[in-house]
Design an enzyme around this catalytic site. Structure first.
Site, PDB file in Angstrom:
ATOM      1  N   HIS A   7       0.823  -1.287  -0.024  1.00 49.37           N
ATOM      2  CA  HIS A   7       0.037  -0.232  -0.025  1.00 49.37           C
ATOM      3  C   HIS A   7       0.771   1.230   0.061  1.00 49.37           C
ATOM      4  CE1 HIS A   7       0.373  -0.659   4.375  1.00 49.37           C
ATOM      5  NE2 HIS A   7       0.635   0.564   4.329  1.00 49.37           N
ATOM      6  N   HIS A  79       4.069   7.057   4.028  1.00 49.71           N
ATOM      7  CA  HIS A  79       4.763   5.931   3.727  1.00 49.71           C
ATOM      8  C   HIS A  79       4.373   4.888   2.619  1.00 49.71           C
ATOM      9  CE1 HIS A  79       1.891   4.263   6.642  1.00 49.71           C
ATOM     10  NE2 HIS A  79       2.063   2.996   5.998  1.00 49.71           N
ATOM     11  N   GLU A 130       7.565   0.971   5.250  1.00 56.09           N
ATOM     12  CA  GLU A 130       6.854   0.108   5.939  1.00 56.09           C
ATOM     13  C   GLU A 130       7.291  -1.459   5.249  1.00 56.09           C
ATOM     14  OE1 GLU A 130       2.799   0.055   6.326  1.00 56.09           O
ATOM     15  OE2 GLU A 130       2.709  -1.045   8.003  1.00 56.09           O
TER      16      GLU A 130
HETATM   17 CO    CO Z   1       1.067   1.451   6.285  1.00 52.87          CO
END
Ligand code: CO
Length: 134
Positions: A7, A79, A130
């Site tokens: 994502h 992020h 991440e």
């Molecule tokens: Co995230």
């Protein structure tokens, strides 16, 4: 080592307006807002054919998103999340290469119920990364 883009997370100052924009203007599949008190955010998941977008909005007084929105009042990309098969092996390899892992260095359970880690943006071209074990 990294796999799919899981994502892209976007911090938004007005969650309702962002939901309307993605659902009605961009025509995306937009989920219901979910409060994540452990992470200090309210999250809206948007499902695209090849990845997801997460809209992040501050929740509570010590939200990690609040400072970001102070610096970026119009919102911004917060992020990106890459999938890994083995988060401990990935962490160890990255730390051996000199990358800094945020927090204790131990994976936490992220918004999807999977172990996640965050890598210092200064070590990755100014991007908060991440890693999520899938
Ligand atoms: Co995230």
């Amino acid at each position: 080592m990294i796999g799919r883009l899981n994502h892209v997370a976007i911090a938004v100052p007005d969650l309702d307006a962002a939901v309307v924009q993605y659902r009605d203007t961009l025509g995306a599949e937009v989920g219901a807002p979910q409060d994540e008190p452990d992470h200090g955010v309210t999250v809206v998941f948007i499902t695209l054919p090849n990845t997801k977008i997460e809209l992040l909005h501050p929740l509570g007084e010590s939200s990690p998103i609040a400072g970001f929105l102070e610096k970026n009042p119009a919102g911004g990309i917060h992020h990106i999340c890459y999938e890994v098969d083995d988060i401990i092996a990935a962490r160890d390899k990255l730390q051996d290469a000199g990358a800094r892992v945020l927090g204790t260095g131990e994976p936490k359970i992220g918004a999807h119920g999977k172990p996640v880690l965050f890598l210092h943006p200064k070590d990755f071209n100014g991007t908060l990364v991440e890693l999520e074990q899938v």
